[in-house]
Design an enzyme around this catalytic site. Sequence first.
Site, PDB file in Angstrom:
ATOM      1  N   SER A  55       0.842  -1.192   0.000  1.00  0.00           N
ATOM      2  CA  SER A  55       0.000   0.000   0.000  1.00  0.00           C
ATOM      3  C   SER A  55       0.888   1.257   0.000  1.00  0.00           C
ATOM      4  O   SER A  55       1.761   1.385  -0.842  1.00  0.00           O
ATOM      5  CB  SER A  55      -0.966  -0.031   1.187  1.00  0.00           C
ATOM      6  OG  SER A  55      -2.014   0.889   1.003  1.00  0.00           O
ATOM      7  N   ASP A 182      -5.671  -3.110  -3.206  1.00  0.00           N
ATOM      8  CA  ASP A 182      -4.646  -2.979  -2.178  1.00  0.00           C
ATOM      9  C   ASP A 182      -4.024  -4.303  -1.734  1.00  0.00           C
ATOM     10  O   ASP A 182      -4.718  -5.245  -1.352  1.00  0.00           O
ATOM     11  CB  ASP A 182      -5.287  -2.304  -0.959  1.00  0.00           C
ATOM     12  CG  ASP A 182      -4.270  -1.695  -0.024  1.00  0.00           C
ATOM     13  OD1 ASP A 182      -3.331  -2.399   0.361  1.00  0.00           O
ATOM     14  OD2 ASP A 182      -4.429  -0.508   0.315  1.00  0.00           O
TER      15      ASP A 182
END
Length: 241
Positions: A55, A182
């Site tokens: 991320s 993600d």
Amino acid sequence: MAADPESDASPTRFQALALSGGGYRGLYTARVLADVEAHFDTSIGSHFELLAGTSVGGILALALALEIPAARIVELFEEHGREIFKRRSLLGVFQSTYSSEPLRKLLSQEELFGDRTLGDCRHPLIVPAINFTTGQPVVFKTAHHSSLKVDYQLKAVDVALATSAAPLYFLRHVFRSNQYVDGGLFANAPGWLALHEAEIFFRQPPDQVHLMAIGTMSAKFSVDPRRTRRGGWTSWGASIL
């Protein structure tokens, strides 16, 4: 590259750096890295045989692998944080809370990632994401092993947007005819991936691997099995970044 993974001569100390997710809290991680670089007047990426990030940690790991000063990412947060995290939806029911376009434009600047690819990285790197089209986890990698022959062509911007496309927060990122979300959904502790990579692809004995992990996650983001499983914003929102 910082190491020759297929050489029979193994370093006595294999050092890996893992950077976890955390959304805007990534500013803390970036500041720690920037302070270390400033104190020792060095590029921190050059002191590790492997970099791993998920991320926002993936964005930072990409920067370190490209030897972009961490201070530049600090500036990105401080100067453009409001632009990146400008709400376009309050509830995230019908669309993501934030648009990923401001982040894409900022990362595409020449002084940041520009048109550079994973092949331009100066240090070995792994960055996880989820291929939402196939439902499978993926790990984008530099060409630090003879079996890795595809990912080095990928643009750093695409990898950054894929690993940071948190559900409900940012749009799923589309490239290579697939949608990505993600990497924190399966590897918010990228250090585990780094340990596996070191042992399997760099052929390092576990007792030679030294891992430094920097991030902002805490125990409160663990899932209590007694909590609701409804799956709406209130269920996902506190744990996916």
